[in-house]
Write a protein that holds these residues in place. Structure first.
Motif, PDB file in Angstrom:
ATOM      1  N   LYS A  27      -5.855   4.764   4.425  1.00 60.17           N
ATOM      2  CA  LYS A  27      -6.515   5.001   3.140  1.00 60.17           C
ATOM      3  C   LYS A  27      -8.033   5.032   3.302  1.00 60.17           C
TER       4      LYS A  27
ATOM      5  N   ARG B   4      -1.344   1.502   6.840  1.00 60.94           N
ATOM      6  CA  ARG B   4      -1.588   2.366   5.675  1.00 60.94           C
ATOM      7  C   ARG B   4      -2.940   2.050   5.031  1.00 60.94           C
ATOM      8  N   ARG B   5      -3.317   0.787   4.997  1.00 59.59           N
ATOM      9  CA  ARG B   5      -4.637   0.427   4.462  1.00 59.59           C
ATOM     10  C   ARG B   5      -5.740   1.102   5.274  1.00 59.59           C
TER      11      ARG B   5
ATOM     12  N   PRO C  14      -4.554   9.971   7.147  1.00 64.94           N
ATOM     13  CA  PRO C  14      -4.765  10.758   5.935  1.00 64.94           C
ATOM     14  C   PRO C  14      -4.100  12.124   6.061  1.00 64.94           C
TER      15      PRO C  14
ATOM     16  N   LEU D 128      -1.284  10.158   2.240  1.00 64.58           N
ATOM     17  CA  LEU D 128      -1.127   9.803   3.651  1.00 64.58           C
ATOM     18  C   LEU D 128       0.038  10.551   4.284  1.00 64.58           C
TER      19      LEU D 128
ATOM     20  N   THR E 161       0.852  -1.190   0.000  1.00 70.57           N
ATOM     21  CA  THR E 161       0.000   0.000   0.000  1.00 70.57           C
ATOM     22  C   THR E 161       0.885   1.236   0.000  1.00 70.57           C
TER      23      THR E 161
END
Length: 261
Positions: free
Chosen positions: A76, A72-73, A45, A24, A19
């Motif tokens: 997102k 990170r997922r 974010p 981010l 990812t």
């Protein structure tokens, strides 16, 4: 803190998901609890927030690249996610070369220490752009068990998702209770994602736990994926099962939204 996969994972499978960081803000941070600095990976974010929060509890391998990618997922999806290193007082597992080297370190970690460190991580994240009214927790394997315990410990949690965490076992001074003992004390609804072919968590344990939740009319629920093994979400390992992993990830999103996180 390691930014790669732990050496204890001999081979990283081609199914590994990466990812990116577009849109981010990611960073390694340290927060203080009881005169000890705990390291953590944070992903969120871009923007000022406040953002809904997801505490992310790692597997036995610590905060290596897979957990960072999961953070990170979550970012997102709009969450501020923090993944603290919860074994750091007992030792650094990031450079160990086998799970047999890691287990003795993990065996020394008290539940009370882990829960307090997660409290401190929550305090830090609320002071740095997290919304205290929208807080969730999710964890995998070792972290799945902790997720259940934290949902019984912390009243600020609105929702939780536990991925194939152990439900019962021997009790001692480090682990005085297990999720089966906490079924009536849960302060937030928990979604448990389990596997029918998990060699470490017998299906009988899952069935017994489901009955314990039903007996107290808990809003928590447990889903079992037929034919899936332990660690079916771990895309970097041979245990990864695409269908179950994708379905579980979608259910996580639905569960958090359903409960206002």
């Amino acid at each position: 803190m390691s930014t790669a996969f732990t050496p204890a994972v001999a081979t990283v499978e081609s199914t590994r998901i990466h990812t990116d960081e577009q849109g981010l803000v990611t960073r390694d941070i340290r927060f203080l609890r009881d005169d000890t600095h705990i390291t953590a990976y944070v992903a969120q974010p871009e923007g000022t927030g406040p953002f809904p929060v997801v505490l992310l509890v790692h597997e036995i391998f610590g905060v290596h690249e897979h957990i960072r990618d999961v953070a990170r997922r979550l970012a997102k999806l709009g969450y501020l996610s923090i993944a603290p290193e919860l074994f750091s007082r007992q030792g650094d597992v990031s450079q160990l070369h086998s799970i047999d080297e890691i287990r003795p370190i993990v065996a020394q970690v008290p539940d009370t220490q882990v829960l307090a460190d997660l409290d401190a991580a929550l305090d830090w994240v609320v002071q740095h752009g997290g919304d205290p009214e929208r807080v969730a927790i999710t964890g995998f394997c070792w972290g799945g068990r902790i997720t259940w315990l934290y949902a019984a410990h912390q009243s600020k949690i609105k929702a939780a998702v536990a991925w194939y965490g152990r439900l019962q076992g021997e009790r001692n001074h480090l682990q005085p209770s297990h999720p089966i003992d906490a079924s009536a004390q849960l302060q937030a609804p928990v979604l448990g994602l389990y596997a029918s072919d998990d060699s470490g968590i017998p299906l009988d344990d899952v069935t017994r736990f489901q009955a314990a939740l039903a007996a107290v009319e808990s809003p928590s629920r447990v889903i079992v994926y037929p034919g899936a093994p332990h660690a079916f979400y771990a895309d970097y390992r041979p245990s990864y099962r695409t269908s179950a992993a994708r379905d579980g990830w979608q259910k996580l999103q639905n569960w958090l939204r359903q409960h206002g996180v």
